[in-house]
Design a protein around this motif. Sequence first.
Motif, PDB file in Angstrom:
ATOM      1  N   GLU A  45       1.661   5.413  -5.802  1.00 35.30           N
ATOM      2  CA  GLU A  45       1.454   5.725  -4.547  1.00 35.30           C
ATOM      3  C   GLU A  45       1.136   4.531  -2.984  1.00 35.30           C
ATOM      4  O   GLU A  45       1.542   4.964  -2.665  1.00 35.30           O
ATOM      5  CB  GLU A  45       0.027   6.866  -4.896  1.00 35.30           C
ATOM      6  CG  GLU A  45      -0.669   7.815  -5.175  1.00 35.30           C
ATOM      7  CD  GLU A  45       1.076   8.901  -3.977  1.00 35.30           C
ATOM      8  OE1 GLU A  45       1.154   8.511  -3.297  1.00 35.30           O
ATOM      9  OE2 GLU A  45       0.484   9.694  -5.451  1.00 35.30           O
ATOM     10  N   HIS A  46       0.470   3.519  -3.499  1.00 38.87           N
ATOM     11  CA  HIS A  46       0.357   2.949  -2.339  1.00 38.87           C
ATOM     12  C   HIS A  46       1.827   2.070  -2.127  1.00 38.87           C
ATOM     13  O   HIS A  46       2.181   2.082  -1.080  1.00 38.87           O
ATOM     14  CB  HIS A  46       0.094   1.709  -3.113  1.00 38.87           C
ATOM     15  CG  HIS A  46      -0.518   0.746  -2.177  1.00 38.87           C
ATOM     16  ND1 HIS A  46      -1.154   0.567  -0.687  1.00 38.87           N
ATOM     17  CD2 HIS A  46       0.387  -0.829  -2.229  1.00 38.87           C
ATOM     18  CE1 HIS A  46      -1.412  -1.143  -0.032  1.00 38.87           C
ATOM     19  NE2 HIS A  46      -0.415  -1.602  -1.193  1.00 38.87           N
ATOM     20  N   LEU A  47       3.437   2.033  -2.926  1.00 37.97           N
ATOM     21  CA  LEU A  47       3.998   1.494  -2.853  1.00 37.97           C
ATOM     22  C   LEU A  47       4.955   2.703  -2.123  1.00 37.97           C
ATOM     23  O   LEU A  47       6.344   2.752  -2.466  1.00 37.97           O
ATOM     24  CB  LEU A  47       4.892   0.584  -3.982  1.00 37.97           C
ATOM     25  CG  LEU A  47       3.796  -0.919  -4.278  1.00 37.97           C
ATOM     26  CD1 LEU A  47       4.402  -0.745  -5.727  1.00 37.97           C
ATOM     27  CD2 LEU A  47       4.453  -1.826  -3.589  1.00 37.97           C
ATOM     28  N   GLY A  48       4.649   3.813  -2.156  1.00 41.37           N
ATOM     29  CA  GLY A  48       5.712   4.894  -1.473  1.00 41.37           C
ATOM     30  C   GLY A  48       6.641   5.310  -2.729  1.00 41.37           C
ATOM     31  O   GLY A  48       7.399   5.745  -2.107  1.00 41.37           O
ATOM     32  N   ARG A  49       5.571   5.621  -3.728  1.00 39.52           N
ATOM     33  CA  ARG A  49       6.628   5.680  -5.419  1.00 39.52           C
ATOM     34  C   ARG A  49       7.993   5.740  -4.918  1.00 39.52           C
ATOM     35  O   ARG A  49       9.373   5.938  -4.992  1.00 39.52           O
ATOM     36  CB  ARG A  49       6.005   7.751  -4.940  1.00 39.52           C
ATOM     37  CG  ARG A  49       4.846   8.069  -5.146  1.00 39.52           C
ATOM     38  CD  ARG A  49       4.695  10.083  -4.820  1.00 39.52           C
ATOM     39  NE  ARG A  49       3.830  10.163  -5.120  1.00 39.52           N
ATOM     40  CZ  ARG A  49       3.707  11.313  -6.007  1.00 39.52           C
ATOM     41  NH1 ARG A  49       5.165  11.872  -6.352  1.00 39.52           N
ATOM     42  NH2 ARG A  49       2.387  11.901  -5.730  1.00 39.52           N
ATOM     43  N   PRO A  50       7.841   4.479  -5.574  1.00 37.56           N
ATOM     44  CA  PRO A  50       9.303   3.544  -5.941  1.00 37.56           C
ATOM     45  C   PRO A  50       9.916   3.933  -6.643  1.00 37.56           C
ATOM     46  O   PRO A  50      11.581   3.731  -6.585  1.00 37.56           O
ATOM     47  CB  PRO A  50       9.068   1.622  -5.247  1.00 37.56           C
ATOM     48  CG  PRO A  50       7.348   2.063  -6.160  1.00 37.56           C
ATOM     49  CD  PRO A  50       7.515   3.277  -5.508  1.00 37.56           C
ATOM     50  N   VAL A  51       9.413   4.442  -8.085  1.00 31.72           N
ATOM     51  CA  VAL A  51      10.674   5.095  -9.070  1.00 31.72           C
ATOM     52  C   VAL A  51      10.090   5.984  -8.945  1.00 31.72           C
ATOM     53  O   VAL A  51       9.251   7.169  -8.876  1.00 31.72           O
ATOM     54  CB  VAL A  51      10.152   4.395  -9.962  1.00 31.72           C
ATOM     55  CG1 VAL A  51      10.229   2.641 -10.124  1.00 31.72           C
ATOM     56  CG2 VAL A  51       8.664   4.246 -10.475  1.00 31.72           C
ATOM     57  N   PRO A  52      11.031   6.506  -9.695  1.00 36.07           N
ATOM     58  CA  PRO A  52      10.829   8.831  -9.868  1.00 36.07           C
ATOM     59  C   PRO A  52      10.043   9.360 -10.962  1.00 36.07           C
ATOM     60  O   PRO A  52       9.307   8.181 -11.761  1.00 36.07           O
ATOM     61  CB  PRO A  52      12.452   8.750 -10.380  1.00 36.07           C
ATOM     62  CG  PRO A  52      13.517   7.912 -10.149  1.00 36.07           C
ATOM     63  CD  PRO A  52      11.976   7.339 -10.486  1.00 36.07           C
ATOM     64  N   VAL A  53       9.128  10.312 -10.731  1.00 40.62           N
ATOM     65  CA  VAL A  53       7.827  10.497 -11.140  1.00 40.62           C
ATOM     66  C   VAL A  53       8.455  10.731 -12.898  1.00 40.62           C
ATOM     67  O   VAL A  53       7.754  10.734 -13.719  1.00 40.62           O
ATOM     68  CB  VAL A  53       7.910  12.359 -11.281  1.00 40.62           C
ATOM     69  CG1 VAL A  53       6.956  12.806 -12.939  1.00 40.62           C
ATOM     70  CG2 VAL A  53       6.903  11.994 -10.286  1.00 40.62           C
ATOM     71  N   SER A  54      10.217  10.955 -13.518  1.00 42.40           N
ATOM     72  CA  SER A  54      10.274  10.559 -14.843  1.00 42.40           C
ATOM     73  C   SER A  54      10.018   9.045 -15.608  1.00 42.40           C
ATOM     74  O   SER A  54      10.123   8.764 -16.208  1.00 42.40           O
ATOM     75  CB  SER A  54      12.009  10.718 -15.143  1.00 42.40           C
ATOM     76  OG  SER A  54      12.935  10.121 -14.242  1.00 42.40           O
TER      77      SER A  54
END
Length: 236
Positions: A45-54
Amino acid sequence: MDINCGNSSYEDNRTAEVKFRDASIVLTILLSGVGVWIIIYAFWEHLGRPVPVSYMVQAVDLLGVIMCATAWHFTSTFSIKELGLIPDNPKKTFLQTLIICGFSLVILAAIKIFGQLYDPSLFQTERGFFDIRRFNSYQVLYLITSFIQEFTARCIMQTGLKRVCAIKHKTIYAIIHASIIFAIFHIEYGFWFMIGAAVLGGILGIIYEKQKTIFGVWFIHWFLGVAAFLFGIINQ
């Protein structure tokens, strides 16, 4: 002095020591696993969700495998039957699982119907009410994901907690706590998904206790996930 009595007392003490040791290890693994996952989620979350939820799902599956392997290595050995890998009555389990899946499909359809009565744009799919074209290789791979999740939640967490508990209603305790941990491991999907995961975890925990095997809850878990995706209720 009665030698048999002395041996019995020694065995009781030894069993108590093993249970206490296993309890400490299982609780340490569960607390550590939850802590690690919350840290990973917070960093994501801190990184702004850089990778998908998958990708996060794959990460939590890997964490589950590590937790299972650690519990298997450091606790006294669980038997294959105790882990629910050998069904007592395969035919009965199969029929029960099909019936539960049938009811689940009706419930999911009802959720979509009533949801769209409230908001017509809710649970939309690209084509139709139930979009079978959404079924792809990811849904097949979800068989592996759902097995890892159920093995971790039922065979390790639920069975492990029940095995080491010394309270009266240890089965209920194990189901509730395994369901809460199961929900925490779905934190990346948001609050309401976590609530749904906790409820589903509780239901699957009850089914697991009734069937005494992982195979029924594994298939139900996979079926619900795929059906909810094809209905558009889940879009991730």
